[in-house]
Design a protein around this motif. Structure first.
Motif, PDB file in Angstrom:
ATOM      1  N   ARG A  84       0.909  -0.842  -0.230  1.00 24.40           N
ATOM      2  CA  ARG A  84      -0.267  -0.030  -0.582  1.00 24.40           C
ATOM      3  C   ARG A  84       0.981   1.156   0.039  1.00 24.40           C
ATOM      4  O   ARG A  84       1.543   1.055   0.587  1.00 24.40           O
ATOM      5  N   GLN A  85       0.626   2.449  -0.759  1.00 25.45           N
ATOM      6  CA  GLN A  85       1.447   3.381  -0.475  1.00 25.45           C
ATOM      7  C   GLN A  85       0.617   4.318  -0.620  1.00 25.45           C
ATOM      8  O   GLN A  85      -0.899   4.484  -0.978  1.00 25.45           O
ATOM      9  N   PRO A  86       0.782   5.361   0.510  1.00 21.15           N
ATOM     10  CA  PRO A  86      -0.239   6.368   0.711  1.00 21.15           C
ATOM     11  C   PRO A  86       0.001   7.185  -0.064  1.00 21.15           C
ATOM     12  O   PRO A  86       0.805   7.824  -1.244  1.00 21.15           O
ATOM     13  N   ILE A  87      -1.710   8.461  -0.394  1.00 21.06           N
ATOM     14  CA  ILE A  87      -1.306   9.167  -1.148  1.00 21.06           C
ATOM     15  C   ILE A  87      -1.436  10.393  -0.008  1.00 21.06           C
ATOM     16  O   ILE A  87      -2.667  10.604   0.869  1.00 21.06           O
ATOM     17  N   PHE A  88      -0.917  11.564  -0.338  1.00 19.08           N
ATOM     18  CA  PHE A  88      -1.084  12.712   0.650  1.00 19.08           C
ATOM     19  C   PHE A  88      -2.126  13.819   0.054  1.00 19.08           C
ATOM     20  O   PHE A  88      -2.267  14.657  -0.904  1.00 19.08           O
ATOM     21  N   ALA A  89      -2.134  14.573   1.469  1.00 23.86           N
ATOM     22  CA  ALA A  89      -2.835  16.174   0.955  1.00 23.86           C
ATOM     23  C   ALA A  89      -1.657  16.356   1.006  1.00 23.86           C
ATOM     24  O   ALA A  89      -0.801  16.476   1.454  1.00 23.86           O
ATOM     25  N   ALA A  90      -2.302  18.227   0.690  1.00 24.32           N
ATOM     26  CA  ALA A  90      -0.892  19.453   0.496  1.00 24.32           C
ATOM     27  C   ALA A  90      -0.402  19.690   1.940  1.00 24.32           C
ATOM     28  O   ALA A  90       0.667  20.238   1.747  1.00 24.32           O
ATOM     29  N   ASP A  91      -1.455  19.222   3.308  1.00 24.10           N
ATOM     30  CA  ASP A  91      -0.566  19.783   4.105  1.00 24.10           C
ATOM     31  C   ASP A  91      -0.241  18.770   4.706  1.00 24.10           C
ATOM     32  O   ASP A  91       0.405  18.033   5.904  1.00 24.10           O
ATOM     33  N   LYS A  92       0.397  17.317   4.005  1.00 20.86           N
ATOM     34  CA  LYS A  92       1.011  16.331   4.368  1.00 20.86           C
ATOM     35  C   LYS A  92       0.162  15.251   4.762  1.00 20.86           C
ATOM     36  O   LYS A  92       1.318  14.399   5.632  1.00 20.86           O
ATOM     37  N   THR A  93      -1.214  15.227   4.853  1.00 27.95           N
ATOM     38  CA  THR A  93      -1.655  14.469   5.882  1.00 27.95           C
ATOM     39  C   THR A  93      -1.967  12.871   5.590  1.00 27.95           C
ATOM     40  O   THR A  93      -2.335  13.480   3.925  1.00 27.95           O
ATOM     41  N   VAL A  94      -2.081  12.252   5.545  1.00 28.30           N
ATOM     42  CA  VAL A  94      -2.797  11.163   4.679  1.00 28.30           C
ATOM     43  C   VAL A  94      -4.166  10.707   4.132  1.00 28.30           C
ATOM     44  O   VAL A  94      -5.140  10.771   4.685  1.00 28.30           O
ATOM     45  N   LEU A 118      -7.505  16.867  -8.942  1.00 32.05           N
ATOM     46  CA  LEU A 118      -5.544  16.234  -9.576  1.00 32.05           C
ATOM     47  C   LEU A 118      -5.353  15.589  -8.387  1.00 32.05           C
ATOM     48  O   LEU A 118      -4.619  16.608  -7.432  1.00 32.05           O
ATOM     49  N   LEU A 119      -4.701  14.617  -8.822  1.00 25.79           N
ATOM     50  CA  LEU A 119      -3.241  13.985  -8.368  1.00 25.79           C
ATOM     51  C   LEU A 119      -2.080  13.715  -8.503  1.00 25.79           C
ATOM     52  O   LEU A 119      -2.325  13.191 -10.016  1.00 25.79           O
ATOM     53  N   ALA A 120      -1.307  14.029  -8.212  1.00 27.10           N
ATOM     54  CA  ALA A 120       0.045  13.677  -8.534  1.00 27.10           C
ATOM     55  C   ALA A 120       1.362  13.081  -8.492  1.00 27.10           C
ATOM     56  O   ALA A 120       1.732  12.491  -7.072  1.00 27.10           O
ATOM     57  N   GLU A 121       1.567  11.666  -9.694  1.00 29.37           N
ATOM     58  CA  GLU A 121       1.994  10.342  -8.960  1.00 29.37           C
ATOM     59  C   GLU A 121       3.797  11.276  -9.450  1.00 29.37           C
ATOM     60  O   GLU A 121       3.827  11.713  -9.760  1.00 29.37           O
ATOM     61  N   LYS A 181       1.612  22.063  -6.286  1.00 30.89           N
ATOM     62  CA  LYS A 181       0.382  23.218  -5.217  1.00 30.89           C
ATOM     63  C   LYS A 181      -0.060  23.329  -6.412  1.00 30.89           C
ATOM     64  O   LYS A 181      -1.100  23.860  -5.850  1.00 30.89           O
ATOM     65  N   MET A 182       1.242  24.997  -6.922  1.00 31.60           N
ATOM     66  CA  MET A 182       1.069  26.451  -7.006  1.00 31.60           C
ATOM     67  C   MET A 182      -0.463  25.830  -8.596  1.00 31.60           C
ATOM     68  O   MET A 182      -0.735  26.582  -9.102  1.00 31.60           O
ATOM     69  N   MET A 183      -0.165  24.896  -8.983  1.00 30.93           N
ATOM     70  CA  MET A 183      -1.347  24.507 -10.861  1.00 30.93           C
ATOM     71  C   MET A 183      -1.959  23.981  -9.687  1.00 30.93           C
ATOM     72  O   MET A 183      -2.898  23.301 -11.122  1.00 30.93           O
ATOM     73  N   GLY A 184      -2.392  23.267  -9.110  1.00 34.98           N
ATOM     74  CA  GLY A 184      -3.452  23.085  -8.578  1.00 34.98           C
ATOM     75  C   GLY A 184      -3.897  21.797  -8.280  1.00 34.98           C
ATOM     76  O   GLY A 184      -5.073  21.136  -7.778  1.00 34.98           O
ATOM     77  N   PHE A 185      -2.655  20.830  -8.339  1.00 34.24           N
ATOM     78  CA  PHE A 185      -2.839  19.508  -7.714  1.00 34.24           C
ATOM     79  C   PHE A 185      -3.072  19.806  -5.929  1.00 34.24           C
ATOM     80  O   PHE A 185      -2.682  20.616  -5.594  1.00 34.24           O
ATOM     81  N   VAL A 186      -3.935  18.792  -5.589  1.00 37.92           N
ATOM     82  CA  VAL A 186      -4.328  18.997  -4.185  1.00 37.92           C
ATOM     83  C   VAL A 186      -3.852  17.301  -3.623  1.00 37.92           C
ATOM     84  O   VAL A 186      -4.259  17.153  -2.198  1.00 37.92           O
ATOM     85  N   LEU A 187      -4.598  16.269  -4.857  1.00 38.41           N
ATOM     86  CA  LEU A 187      -3.444  15.429  -3.702  1.00 38.41           C
ATOM     87  C   LEU A 187      -2.342  14.959  -4.569  1.00 38.41           C
ATOM     88  O   LEU A 187      -2.035  15.470  -5.485  1.00 38.41           O
ATOM     89  N   PHE A 188      -1.238  13.741  -3.859  1.00 40.55           N
ATOM     90  CA  PHE A 188       0.466  13.894  -4.008  1.00 40.55           C
ATOM     91  C   PHE A 188       0.663  12.713  -3.612  1.00 40.55           C
ATOM     92  O   PHE A 188       0.138  11.713  -2.544  1.00 40.55           O
ATOM     93  N   GLN A 189       1.357  11.389  -4.571  1.00 39.14           N
ATOM     94  CA  GLN A 189       1.852  10.348  -4.423  1.00 39.14           C
ATOM     95  C   GLN A 189       3.399  10.221  -4.976  1.00 39.14           C
ATOM     96  O   GLN A 189       3.608  10.701  -5.774  1.00 39.14           O
ATOM     97  N   GLY A 190       4.173   9.686  -4.006  1.00 37.10           N
ATOM     98  CA  GLY A 190       5.409   8.907  -4.451  1.00 37.10           C
ATOM     99  C   GLY A 190       6.211   9.338  -3.590  1.00 37.10           C
ATOM    100  O   GLY A 190       6.466   9.025  -1.985  1.00 37.10           O
TER     101      GLY A 190
END
Length: 402
Positions: free
Chosen positions: A7-17, A160-163, A175-184
């Motif tokens: 399982r790989q976590p997906i984070f919000a912009a504030d770095k919470t899971v 928008l989710l950035a992988e 984040k500035m471009m509008g992505f709100v979820l992040f994975q990597g």
């Protein structure tokens, strides 16, 4: 034998899971096996969803799971809870009218859909009204390409989710471009987990418990499952022969055998058969204990003239130690089984009449005669406990004879 999952976590912009992507693995090496996407999805769902639910792997946060074309078009497991699962449409899935119809249907049922590794191809534009998440591999495109695409789709309400985010600089720009979820790898690598594994046949039997909890059974569905398994057919006919409904009429089909049993008896059969198969085909004293408890509680309920459908006293006894057999905490197991609330309360807190019957069963089992007498008086209307217990033992032995 264990099933493996990463399982790989997906984070919000504030770095919470925010959630987790679940990835099938075939061993502890934490690498994807050399199998096709359909098989990977099927194994993930069979080994983990049907036993305890993906919620147990994600802490009740959204589970992002890859689905290939064949799984979506022909074999989608509708038992999945739309509140807990995001359906990721793989980039290899061909865009087609059939797939669009499936997406429309799933969207209308409350499922959230994601385009995985989205390639910006305009052929996907007609899907966007039914999509919640767009996942973009930020190593595959440069920031200018991504920015142009985002301007083109800005009229849609998409998350928008950035992988494959690997650097803090990437993270800030995205984040500035509008992505709100992040994975990597900037945040976390896939984490290996393992869980006691069920074969597909065993998982199928456990899923039948859900069918047994319905007010009305689908006899065609159940007969079809039994017909594909010679051993299961034999066990069904033996169970009919051992039931009080035996010999009413000649049995010419599995469906007729089921109908002749009646729904309460058939529901008992489904539940005990599912449990028996969890023991991996090996002699297991805990299974014998479960069957004796089930029949003992059932006979007590008969004395009390309880005629529940499904048979609640039987199921209370049967599932009193199933958590030990499948090596899972009882509260977590019960969370995922479609048992009646009164049964769950009896198992967890030994409350209510069913809880008292279970307490009496356990006291008699361990030879605690003072507690047995007290409970016998509290329940009232039951008698001949020694004979009832012997009947339960004889019944369990008849079921376990191969």
């Amino acid at each position: 034998m264990y099933g493996y999952i990463a399982r790989q976590p997906i984070f919000a912009a504030d770095k919470t899971v925010y959630g987790f992507e679940l990835l099938f693995r075939d061993g502890e090496a934490n690498s994807f096996p050399d199998i096709d996407a359909d098989e990977a999805t099927s194994k993930l769902l069979l080994q983990h969803h049907l036993l305890l639910g993906v919620e147990s792997l994600t802490g009740n946060k959204p589970a992002f799971i890859n689905f290939s074309a064949d799984t979506l078009l022909h074999r989608f497991p509708t038992s999945i809870n739309p509140a807990s699962t995001v359906i990721e449409i793989l980039e290899t899935v061909p865009a087609s009218p059939e797939l669009l119809a499936v997406c429309q249907s799933l969207h209308s049922q409350g499922y959230k859909l994601a385009l995985d590794d989205h390639d910006f191809d305009p052929k996907w534009d007609e899907f966007l009204p039914y999509i919640t998440y767009v996942k973009i591999d930020v190593l595959q495109f440069n920031l200018l390409e991504i920015s142009r695409y985002l301007r083109r789709i800005e009229g849609y309400k998409l998350v928008l989710l950035a992988e494959k985010v690997e650097t803090a600089e990437q993270f800030e720009k995205l984040k500035m471009m509008g992505f709100v979820l992040f994975q990597g790898y900037l945040f976390a690598r896939p984490e290996m987990m393992k869980q006691k594994q069920l074969s597909s046949n065993k998982a199928n039997l456990l899923a039948l418990i859900a069918e047994a909890s319905k007010p009305e059974l689908d006899f065609e569905l159940l007969a079809g499952i039994c017909q594909r398994d010679v051993g299961l057919s034999y066990k069904l006919l033996r169970f009919v022969n051992n039931s009080q409904f035996a010999a009413r009429q000649p049995i010419s089909s599995l469906k007729l055998a089921m109908v002749s049993m009646g729904e309460p008896e058939l529901k008992k059969f489904i539940a005990l058969l599912a449990l028996a198969n969890l023991a991996d085909g090996k002699p297991d004293a805990r299974l014998t204990v479960a069957l004796v408890r089930a029949r003992f509680c059932d006979l007590l309920a008969e004395q009390k003239h309880m005629s529940n459908n499904p048979p609640s006293a039987f199921l209370t006894g049967l599932f009193s130690n199933v958590h030990e057999i499948i090596e899972q905490p009882q509260p977590l197991m019960l969370e995922q089984l479609p048992l009646q609330t009164e049964i769950k309360q009896a198992l967890l807190a030994q409350s209510g009449l069913l809880g008292q019957m279970l307490q009496l069963t356990l006291a008699f089992e361990r030879g605690d005669w003072e507690t047995t007498v007290n409970l016998e008086q509290q329940i009232s209307g039951i008698a001949e406990l020694a004979e009832v217990y012997q009947q339960a033992v004889r019944w369990a032995d008849s079921i376990l004879v191969s």
